[in-house]
Design an enzyme around this catalytic site. Structure first.
Site, PDB file in Angstrom:
ATOM      1  N   ARG A   1      28.130  49.707  48.025  1.00  0.00           N
ATOM      2  CA  ARG A   1      28.636  48.340  47.859  1.00  0.00           C
ATOM      3  C   ARG A   1      30.163  48.395  47.862  1.00  0.00           C
ATOM      4  O   ARG A   1      30.760  49.061  47.021  1.00  0.00           O
ATOM      5  CB  ARG A   1      28.102  47.777  46.541  1.00  0.00           C
ATOM      6  CG  ARG A   1      28.640  46.421  46.186  1.00  0.00           C
ATOM      7  CD  ARG A   1      27.978  45.889  44.906  1.00  0.00           C
ATOM      8  NE  ARG A   1      28.561  44.610  44.554  1.00  0.00           N
ATOM      9  CZ  ARG A   1      29.431  44.430  43.555  1.00  0.00           C
ATOM     10  NH1 ARG A   1      29.798  45.424  42.781  1.00  0.00           N
ATOM     11  NH2 ARG A   1      29.926  43.239  43.327  1.00  0.00           N
TER      12      ARG A   1
ATOM     13  N   HIS B   1      36.371  40.250  46.006  1.00  0.00           N
ATOM     14  CA  HIS B   1      36.410  40.948  44.715  1.00  0.00           C
ATOM     15  C   HIS B   1      37.840  40.829  44.195  1.00  0.00           C
ATOM     16  O   HIS B   1      38.559  41.803  44.077  1.00  0.00           O
ATOM     17  CB  HIS B   1      35.960  42.401  44.888  1.00  0.00           C
ATOM     18  CG  HIS B   1      35.572  43.107  43.623  1.00  0.00           C
ATOM     19  ND1 HIS B   1      34.367  43.748  43.450  1.00  0.00           N
ATOM     20  CD2 HIS B   1      36.246  43.305  42.468  1.00  0.00           C
ATOM     21  CE1 HIS B   1      34.316  44.301  42.244  1.00  0.00           C
ATOM     22  NE2 HIS B   1      35.463  44.053  41.629  1.00  0.00           N
TER      23      HIS B   1
ATOM     24  N   GLU C   1      31.726  38.501  40.380  1.00  0.00           N
ATOM     25  CA  GLU C   1      32.162  38.104  39.037  1.00  0.00           C
ATOM     26  C   GLU C   1      33.158  36.949  39.062  1.00  0.00           C
ATOM     27  O   GLU C   1      34.315  37.102  38.642  1.00  0.00           O
ATOM     28  CB  GLU C   1      32.774  39.298  38.293  1.00  0.00           C
ATOM     29  CG  GLU C   1      31.836  40.481  38.158  1.00  0.00           C
ATOM     30  CD  GLU C   1      32.425  41.615  37.332  1.00  0.00           C
ATOM     31  OE1 GLU C   1      33.598  41.533  36.945  1.00  0.00           O
ATOM     32  OE2 GLU C   1      31.693  42.593  37.082  1.00  0.00           O
TER      33      GLU C   1
ATOM     34  N   ASN D   1      25.890  42.151  37.194  1.00  0.00           N
ATOM     35  CA  ASN D   1      26.731  43.222  36.655  1.00  0.00           C
ATOM     36  C   ASN D   1      26.596  43.197  35.140  1.00  0.00           C
ATOM     37  O   ASN D   1      26.771  42.144  34.516  1.00  0.00           O
ATOM     38  CB  ASN D   1      28.209  43.022  37.019  1.00  0.00           C
ATOM     39  CG  ASN D   1      28.459  43.211  38.505  1.00  0.00           C
ATOM     40  OD1 ASN D   1      27.539  43.529  39.265  1.00  0.00           O
ATOM     41  ND2 ASN D   1      29.697  43.021  38.921  1.00  0.00           N
TER      42      ASN D   1
ATOM     43  N   TYR E   1      27.627  45.260  31.501  1.00  0.00           N
ATOM     44  CA  TYR E   1      28.315  46.329  30.762  1.00  0.00           C
ATOM     45  C   TYR E   1      28.004  46.283  29.265  1.00  0.00           C
ATOM     46  O   TYR E   1      27.868  47.312  28.635  1.00  0.00           O
ATOM     47  CB  TYR E   1      29.825  46.254  30.990  1.00  0.00           C
ATOM     48  CG  TYR E   1      30.185  46.643  32.416  1.00  0.00           C
ATOM     49  CD1 TYR E   1      30.402  47.974  32.759  1.00  0.00           C
ATOM     50  CD2 TYR E   1      30.240  45.695  33.430  1.00  0.00           C
ATOM     51  CE1 TYR E   1      30.691  48.353  34.064  1.00  0.00           C
ATOM     52  CE2 TYR E   1      30.523  46.064  34.742  1.00  0.00           C
ATOM     53  CZ  TYR E   1      30.748  47.389  35.054  1.00  0.00           C
ATOM     54  OH  TYR E   1      31.010  47.768  36.344  1.00  0.00           O
TER      55      TYR E   1
ATOM     56  N   GLU F   1      26.396  46.300  39.373  1.00  0.00           N
ATOM     57  CA  GLU F   1      27.370  47.158  38.665  1.00  0.00           C
ATOM     58  C   GLU F   1      26.842  47.495  37.289  1.00  0.00           C
ATOM     59  O   GLU F   1      26.307  46.632  36.593  1.00  0.00           O
ATOM     60  CB  GLU F   1      28.728  46.461  38.464  1.00  0.00           C
ATOM     61  CG  GLU F   1      29.621  46.485  39.646  1.00  0.00           C
ATOM     62  CD  GLU F   1      30.977  45.851  39.362  1.00  0.00           C
ATOM     63  OE1 GLU F   1      31.479  45.946  38.215  1.00  0.00           O
ATOM     64  OE2 GLU F   1      31.521  45.243  40.298  1.00  0.00           O
TER      65      GLU F   1
HETATM   66  O1  IFM Z   1      36.273  47.667  37.559  1.00  0.00           O
HETATM   67  C1  IFM Z   1      35.555  46.514  37.243  1.00  0.00           C
HETATM   68  C2  IFM Z   1      35.047  45.848  38.508  1.00  0.00           C
HETATM   69  O2  IFM Z   1      36.065  45.550  39.396  1.00  0.00           O
HETATM   70  C3  IFM Z   1      34.343  44.556  38.155  1.00  0.00           C
HETATM   71  N1  IFM Z   1      33.359  44.770  37.135  1.00  0.00           N
HETATM   72  C4  IFM Z   1      33.728  45.514  35.966  1.00  0.00           C
HETATM   73  C5  IFM Z   1      34.377  46.826  36.366  1.00  0.00           C
HETATM   74  C6  IFM Z   1      34.776  47.619  35.103  1.00  0.00           C
HETATM   75  O3  IFM Z   1      35.665  46.895  34.331  1.00  0.00           O
END
Ligand code: IFM
Length: 464
Positions: free
Chosen positions: A74, A117, A162, A290, A292, A369
């Site tokens: 990606r 992005h 995002e 995505n 985290y 992600e």
């Molecule tokens: O590095 C970033 C990415 O560009 C977008 N999502 C989160 C990642 C980590 O912060």
């Protein structure tokens, strides 16, 4: 572990974070090149000028992907490289992506393309950027130019990565380029990015594009004390702002009523023109997620801060949109990454499962992600990078995806963030997310232990 047949295993990067060559072959400034010149905007004065030098080392990097056994890669396209100053198409810029796609296909790796992005051409920022409705139409033109050249070889097209970050964090919190603190402009950016997404889905669909989708960064907004009315209310607002402000227009052609009330003083409602929501809700073929961390939310920042021993200045956030101050992560007793983000694989499982329950028309999901930054990534005397925490992070999150699938979530792939150490936006180069270490002095690549473990996992279905 068991995953559905054809499940895609990949890794991800983004143009401004890895390419470098910021002013070569006709590329002009993006907003991140300009933001990097603002004193103190980026940690240690780092810039995307050279980054991981992927523009020059692309064949070597694709060879590494092949060695790791990736099924998909990606990447994103740089608008400022392809349509510099938003004038004409820059053939040399597009050629880079054409060569990348050919190289990937030759290596048996599926190219997964993200059009945006975060790196808007500076020339468009000077005309108001995403707060100007016209930018949505310029984006559609850019997308068509990319599709005209790559549409014969790229099957999966993501419009935005995002949009929360390229709207609220860029235009209201000021932490991302263009570094504004203007709530009205931020909500205009949200709406115009949605519009750009819908216009592009329509245009590429009409041109026979393969699969079309968008990537959202989503969270579980958890009330700090489950029975506390102020915590519940703050979590509702955060959920509206971080999740539903994106999911509902795109999947259901509407903004949530509670969100429109929450932000009524900032003029979102006035921006919506007749027909916009139908365009924005054009059917998509996949949703990228995505993930985290969760957000643990309290409407009593002082109480929660004291209970959790948080430093008020670093851990308590205020937002013009949430109405009162609120506490987010990290506020639970969980391990943390170098970003100070909690490590909570079960949050990923819960998110993937609940999306299917909340949106009956949800298209197939891809985790586009997920990954961790950890300190201590150094090439040792043995020539290796030992990063057991990242390896464990990855495998625990993959297991969470497996559990979500077992509970009925329609997840079709997983992309690890990130292939290479890279330019982590306002954090600069200090935060390393890669499964491949980059020595920024020499640009030497070293596959970390986590990368070897991911490769073994892809090969055998387990890390051993
Ligand atoms: O590095 C970033 C990415 O560009 C977008 N999502 C989160 C990642 C980590 O912060």
């Amino acid at each position: 572990m068991s995953f559905p047949a054809g499940f895609l295993w990949g890794s991800a990067t983004a143009a401004a974070q890895v390419e470098g060559a910021a002013h070569e072959d006709g590329k002009e400034d993006s907003i991140w090149d300009v933001f990097a010149r603002v004193p103190d905007a980026i940690a240690h004065g780092d810039t995307p000028e050279v980054a991981s030098d992927h523009y020059h080392r692309m064949p070597e990097d694709v060879a590494l992907m092949k060695e790791l056994g990736l099924g998909a890669y990606r990447f994103s396209t740089s608008w400022a490289r392809i349509k510099p100053g938003d004038r004409q198409v820059n053939r040399k810029g597009l050629d880079f992506y054409s060569r990348l796609v050919d190289e990937l296909l030759e290596a048996g790796i599926m190219p997964w393309l993200t059009l945006y992005h975060w790196d808007l051409p500076q020339a468009l920022q000077e005309r108001g950027g995403w707060s100007n409705r016209d930018t949505a139409y310029r984006f559609q033109e850019f997308a068509i130019a990319v599709h005209d050249v790559l549409g014969d070889r790229v099957s999966h097209w993501t419009t935005f990565n995002e949009p929360l970050c390229s709207s609220l964090i860029a235009y209201a919190s000021g932490e991302h380029a263009p570094g504004l603190r203007d709530p009205r402009a931020a909500l205009a950016a949200v709406h115009h990015q949605h519009l750009a997404h819908g216009l592009t889905v329509e245009a590429l669909r009409a041109r026979g594009a393969g699969k079309l989708g968008i990537t959202l960064n989503l969270t579980n907004a958890i009330p700090d004390l489950p029975g506390d009315p102020l915590d519940i209310e703050a979590a509702r607002r955060v959920d509206a702002l971080f999740n539903r402000m994106y999911l509902e227009p795109i999947l259901l052609s509407r903004y949530p009523d509670d969100l429109l009330m929450d932000v009524s003083e900032f003029g979102l409602g006035e921006l919506i023109q007749a027909g916009d929501l139908e365009v924005i809700g054009a059917p998509i073929d996949f949703l990228g997620v995505n993930y985290y961390h969760d957000d643990n939310v309290s409407g009593h920042p002082l109480r929660a801060g004291a209970r959790l021993n948080l430093e008020p200045t670093t851990r308590v956030k205020s937002s013009p949109f949430v109405g009162s101050e609120y506490v987010t992560f990290p506020s639970r007793d969980l391990p943390r990454t170098a970003m100070d983000w909690e490590v909570n694989p079960d949050g990923l499982r819960a998110l993937l499962v609940r999306l299917g329950h909340e949106y009956p028309n949800l298209p197939p999901l891809y985790v586009t992600e997920n990954g961790g930054a950890y300190g201590g990534d150094v090439v040792g005397e043995d020539g290796q990078v030992h990063d057991p925490e990242r390896a464990a992070y990855i495998l625990h999150h993959i297991r969470a995806v497996e559990e979500a699938v077992a509970e009925g979530a329609d997840v079709r792939g997983y992309f690890l963030w990130s292939l290479l150490d890279n330019f982590e936006w306002a954090w600069g180069f200090q935060k390393r997310f890669g499964i491949v270490h980059v020595d920024y002095e020499t640009q030497l690549r070293t596959v970390k232990d986590s990368g070897l473990a991911y490769a073994r996992f892809i090969r055998n279905g387990s890390s051993s």
